[in-house]
Design a protein around this motif. Structure first.
Motif, PDB file in Angstrom:
ATOM      1  N   LYS A 280       8.741  -4.412   8.663  1.00 22.66           N
ATOM      2  CA  LYS A 280       7.359  -4.234   9.100  1.00 22.66           C
ATOM      3  C   LYS A 280       6.959  -2.761   9.198  1.00 22.66           C
ATOM      4  CE  LYS A 280       7.254  -8.590  11.688  1.00 22.66           C
ATOM      5  NZ  LYS A 280       6.998  -9.237  13.017  1.00 22.66           N
ATOM      6  N   LEU A 281       7.791  -1.891   8.671  1.00 22.41           N
ATOM      7  CA  LEU A 281       7.495  -0.463   8.779  1.00 22.41           C
ATOM      8  C   LEU A 281       6.623   0.016   7.627  1.00 22.41           C
ATOM      9  CD1 LEU A 281      10.907   1.054   9.946  1.00 22.41           C
ATOM     10  CD2 LEU A 281       8.963   0.277  11.332  1.00 22.41           C
ATOM     11  N   ASP A 282       5.863   1.073   7.909  1.00 16.46           N
ATOM     12  CA  ASP A 282       4.966   1.677   6.928  1.00 16.46           C
ATOM     13  C   ASP A 282       5.503   3.067   6.579  1.00 16.46           C
ATOM     14  OD1 ASP A 282       2.881   2.585   5.384  1.00 16.46           O
ATOM     15  OD2 ASP A 282       1.332   2.353   6.913  1.00 16.46           O
ATOM     16  N   PHE A 283       6.145   3.177   5.421  1.00 20.56           N
ATOM     17  CA  PHE A 283       6.735   4.444   4.992  1.00 20.56           C
ATOM     18  C   PHE A 283       5.655   5.316   4.346  1.00 20.56           C
ATOM     19  CE2 PHE A 283      10.845   1.963   4.761  1.00 20.56           C
ATOM     20  CZ  PHE A 283      11.413   2.587   5.863  1.00 20.56           C
ATOM     21  N   ARG A 284       5.096   6.232   5.138  1.00 19.47           N
ATOM     22  CA  ARG A 284       3.990   7.062   4.657  1.00 19.47           C
ATOM     23  C   ARG A 284       4.445   8.404   4.091  1.00 19.47           C
ATOM     24  NH1 ARG A 284      -1.374   6.047   8.326  1.00 19.47           N
ATOM     25  NH2 ARG A 284      -1.140   3.783   8.554  1.00 19.47           N
ATOM     26  N   GLY A 285       5.728   8.703   4.191  1.00 16.71           N
ATOM     27  CA  GLY A 285       6.233   9.950   3.639  1.00 16.71           C
ATOM     28  C   GLY A 285       7.597   9.772   3.020  1.00 16.71           C
ATOM     29  N   VAL A 286       7.832  10.455   1.907  1.00 12.94           N
ATOM     30  CA  VAL A 286       9.151  10.467   1.286  1.00 12.94           C
ATOM     31  C   VAL A 286       9.414  11.870   0.773  1.00 12.94           C
ATOM     32  CG1 VAL A 286       8.212   9.652  -0.936  1.00 12.94           C
ATOM     33  CG2 VAL A 286      10.661   9.421  -0.460  1.00 12.94           C
ATOM     34  N   GLN A 287      10.621  12.353   1.013  1.00 16.34           N
ATOM     35  CA  GLN A 287      11.083  13.628   0.483  1.00 16.34           C
ATOM     36  C   GLN A 287      12.407  13.378  -0.220  1.00 16.34           C
ATOM     37  OE1 GLN A 287       9.437  17.294   1.564  1.00 16.34           O
ATOM     38  NE2 GLN A 287       8.227  15.643   0.701  1.00 16.34           N
ATOM     39  N   ALA A 288      12.478  13.701  -1.502  1.00 12.12           N
ATOM     40  CA  ALA A 288      13.679  13.422  -2.297  1.00 12.12           C
ATOM     41  C   ALA A 288      14.241  14.722  -2.850  1.00 12.12           C
ATOM     42  CB  ALA A 288      13.349  12.451  -3.427  1.00 12.12           C
ATOM     43  N   PHE A 289      15.512  14.684  -3.220  1.00 10.95           N
ATOM     44  CA  PHE A 289      16.195  15.871  -3.709  1.00 10.95           C
ATOM     45  C   PHE A 289      16.759  15.682  -5.111  1.00 10.95           C
ATOM     46  CE2 PHE A 289      16.641  15.394   0.879  1.00 10.95           C
ATOM     47  CZ  PHE A 289      15.851  16.450   1.288  1.00 10.95           C
ATOM     48  N   ASP A 290      17.006  14.445  -5.487  1.00 11.24           N
ATOM     49  CA  ASP A 290      17.504  14.114  -6.821  1.00 11.24           C
ATOM     50  C   ASP A 290      17.365  12.609  -6.975  1.00 11.24           C
ATOM     51  OD1 ASP A 290      19.812  12.948  -5.488  1.00 11.24           O
ATOM     52  OD2 ASP A 290      20.690  14.965  -5.411  1.00 11.24           O
ATOM     53  N   GLU A 291      18.013  12.052  -8.001  1.00  9.33           N
ATOM     54  CA  GLU A 291      17.880  10.616  -8.243  1.00  9.33           C
ATOM     55  C   GLU A 291      18.635   9.772  -7.226  1.00  9.33           C
ATOM     56  OE1 GLU A 291      21.371  12.024 -10.764  1.00  9.33           O
ATOM     57  OE2 GLU A 291      19.444  12.767 -10.025  1.00  9.33           O
TER      58      GLU A 291
ATOM     59  N   SER B 143       0.861  -1.177   0.000  1.00  9.49           N
ATOM     60  CA  SER B 143       0.000   0.000   0.000  1.00  9.49           C
ATOM     61  C   SER B 143       0.896   1.225   0.000  1.00  9.49           C
ATOM     62  CB  SER B 143      -0.907   0.004   1.235  1.00  9.49           C
ATOM     63  OG  SER B 143      -1.697   1.175   1.271  1.00  9.49           O
ATOM     64  N   LEU B 144       0.754   2.063  -1.021  1.00  9.49           N
ATOM     65  CA  LEU B 144       1.637   3.215  -1.202  1.00  9.49           C
ATOM     66  C   LEU B 144       0.933   4.493  -0.743  1.00  9.49           C
ATOM     67  CD1 LEU B 144       2.984   2.344  -4.775  1.00  9.49           C
ATOM     68  CD2 LEU B 144       4.029   1.788  -2.561  1.00  9.49           C
ATOM     69  N   ARG B 145       1.598   5.265   0.128  1.00  5.56           N
ATOM     70  CA  ARG B 145       1.088   6.557   0.584  1.00  5.56           C
ATOM     71  C   ARG B 145       2.101   7.679   0.406  1.00  5.56           C
ATOM     72  NH1 ARG B 145      -3.699   6.618   3.179  1.00  5.56           N
ATOM     73  NH2 ARG B 145      -4.546   4.623   3.928  1.00  5.56           N
ATOM     74  N   GLY B 146       3.369   7.335   0.218  1.00  6.24           N
ATOM     75  CA  GLY B 146       4.386   8.346  -0.003  1.00  6.24           C
ATOM     76  C   GLY B 146       4.690   8.493  -1.482  1.00  6.24           C
ATOM     77  N   ILE B 147       4.719   9.741  -1.993  1.00 13.65           N
ATOM     78  CA  ILE B 147       5.065   9.997  -3.388  1.00 13.65           C
ATOM     79  C   ILE B 147       5.666  11.399  -3.469  1.00 13.65           C
ATOM     80  CG2 ILE B 147       2.679  10.681  -3.860  1.00 13.65           C
ATOM     81  CD1 ILE B 147       5.174   9.169  -6.422  1.00 13.65           C
ATOM     82  N   HIS B 148       6.784  11.528  -4.169  1.00 13.09           N
ATOM     83  CA  HIS B 148       7.412  12.841  -4.360  1.00 13.09           C
ATOM     84  C   HIS B 148       8.028  12.901  -5.745  1.00 13.09           C
ATOM     85  CE1 HIS B 148      10.427  16.142  -2.905  1.00 13.09           C
ATOM     86  NE2 HIS B 148       9.473  16.617  -3.685  1.00 13.09           N
ATOM     87  N   ASN B 149       7.457  13.760  -6.575  1.00  9.28           N
ATOM     88  CA  ASN B 149       7.991  14.007  -7.905  1.00  9.28           C
ATOM     89  C   ASN B 149       9.067  15.084  -7.805  1.00  9.28           C
ATOM     90  OD1 ASN B 149       8.398  14.223 -10.698  1.00  9.28           O
ATOM     91  ND2 ASN B 149       6.801  15.769 -10.885  1.00  9.28           N
ATOM     92  N   VAL B 150      10.318  14.707  -8.056  1.00  8.51           N
ATOM     93  CA  VAL B 150      11.435  15.635  -7.963  1.00  8.51           C
ATOM     94  C   VAL B 150      11.526  16.505  -9.206  1.00  8.51           C
ATOM     95  CG1 VAL B 150      13.929  15.837  -7.642  1.00  8.51           C
ATOM     96  CG2 VAL B 150      12.673  14.008  -6.495  1.00  8.51           C
ATOM     97  N   GLY B 151      11.119  15.933 -10.350  1.00 12.82           N
ATOM     98  CA  GLY B 151      11.245  16.625 -11.626  1.00 12.82           C
ATOM     99  C   GLY B 151      12.337  16.006 -12.468  1.00 12.82           C
TER     100      GLY B 151
END
Length: 391
Positions: A73-84, A31-39
């Motif tokens: 067993k962790l649920d990663f609900r947030g992601v913040q990215a800066f590049d590839e 189940s995906l809840r984290g998404i960050h489009n860096v560009g």
């Protein structure tokens, strides 16, 4: 008279809009809840069972990342990215199940950089930039749990890796006993991590917009209720504000009016329309609203994420039972229905947005195409011979 009635019907029903989500292959059932489009074609996604995904080609191929250590067993609900290569993921869970991991080598390896020290805490949102970051969690001891890595110009998660608990004020009465934060899409929190942050809440006593600022070291970090009136959204232990966003005009570095939109509802009543969206107009860039109005025509159910599409000049919001768009800055919403060649459920089962990408349960990832809008067919029923009476 018939032509007048047809015109009235067209006015009431408006135009039809068709969902244009291209469903992509994620190679996961998480189940995906984290998404960050860096560009530049780079985007990161995250979810249950320690899952982190990455694309470098605009979603044509999603790579399954190496799992962070101890994250099975962790649920990663947030992601913040800066590049590839560089990203931070936030897991949400009770106590030490809320953690931050960081990668600098394109998710081949990860380092645990921070674990929630509050055994009664639960993290709900992460915002980060190259100057540092902020994590917000459920209230502990009557205070919002807010941690910051910003340390007088240093980059703590990047250099020192010891975020500090900020001395936030007590939650105002009568909210303190029921104030809630929701980790549905990592979009209850926004800010630049140095000047100010904003976050929205929910719960049995209603939803509010809070803002925080700090000015000196040691941190003088207090919050104020920017919306002194309750945000007109559904109330309850499972209800309130789940996501907010601003249009591009709200950037302090840009001129012009902008819009502020909040969505939510009751996630245990996903088909309930009432109390699912509110909006405000902001006359000066950099300001925050002190009052929000309920949407005249709300989305057709609980919504967990909202975003403004700068290219198409419209708002889009998603949830388990569908997708809606607004072309008048959140005042009125209408469903986005699948086009003839999209899957029948292309508009449903979504959790979070970072346009053009959307993610959901069972590894669902979609990418937004240009939305087509058309007028519905004229009604074929026989018009009455006298004007309708007003109720």
């Amino acid at each position: 008279m018939r032509s007048c009635l047809i015109l009235l019907a067209l006015t009431l029903f408006g135009t039809q809009a068709h969902a244009q989500w291209d469903i992509e292959e994620s190679h996961t059932t998480a189940s995906l809840r984290g998404i960050h489009n860096v560009g530049g074609g780079v985007a990161w996604a995250s979810g249950t069972d320690g899952t982190v995904l990455r694309t470098e080609d605009g979603g044509y191929l999603w790579q399954t990342c190496a799992m962070p250590p101890g994250a099975e067993k962790l649920d990663f609900r947030g992601v913040q990215a800066f590049d590839e290569n560089t990203a931070i993921v936030m897991s949400s869970g009770p106590g030490d199940q809320s953690r931050l991991y960081k990668t600098t080598d394109g998710c081949q390896t990860w380092k645990l950089v921070f674990t929630n020290p509050d055994k009664d805490g639960f993290w709900d949102g992460l915002v980060a930039d190259k100057a540092g970051g902020v994590v917000i969690g459920d209230p502990v001891g009557g205070r919002f749990a807010i941690y910051s890595s910003a340390n007088n110009g240093h980059q703590r998660w990047f250099r020192y890796e010891h975020p500090e608990r900020l001395p936030t004020l007590k939650i105002p009465t009568p909210h303190s006993s029921s104030e809630a934060l929701f980790a549905a899409s990592n979009s209850i929190l926004s800010g630049d991590t140095w000047n100010s942050i904003l976050f929205v809440t929910g719960g049995a006593n209603g939803s509010y917009l809070y803002g925080t600022k700090w000015h000196s070291w040691p941190l003088d970090y207090n919050f104020a209720t920017f919306v002194t009136e309750m945000i007109p959204l559904a109330k309850g232990s499972s209800a309130g504000a789940f996501s907010f966003a601003t249009s591009t005009g709200c950037n302090p570095n840009k001129n012009g009016d902008c819009s502020f939109v909040v969505v939510g509802g009751d996630y245990q009543k996903p088909d309930q329309k009432a109390g699912t969206a509110a909006y405000a107009k902001i006359k000066m860039a950099g300001e925050t609203p002190d009052h929000l109005d309920a949407s005249t025509t709300p989305p057709h159910g609980y919504r967990s994420s909202v975003a403004y599409d700068t290219d198409q000049k419209l708002w889009i919001t998603v949830g388990p039972n569908g997708t809606d768009i607004s072309t008048d800055d959140g005042k009125n919403w209408r469903p986005l229905t699948p086009s003839g060649y999209d899957p029948a459920d292309a508009d449903k089962n979504w959790n979070a947005l970072s346009l053009p990408f959307v993610v959901g349960p069972h590894g669902r990832i979609g990418k937004l195409r240009t939305i087509t809008q058309s007028s519905p067919a004229a009604p074929t029923t026989t018009a009455p011979t006298h004007p309708p009476t007003t109720p």
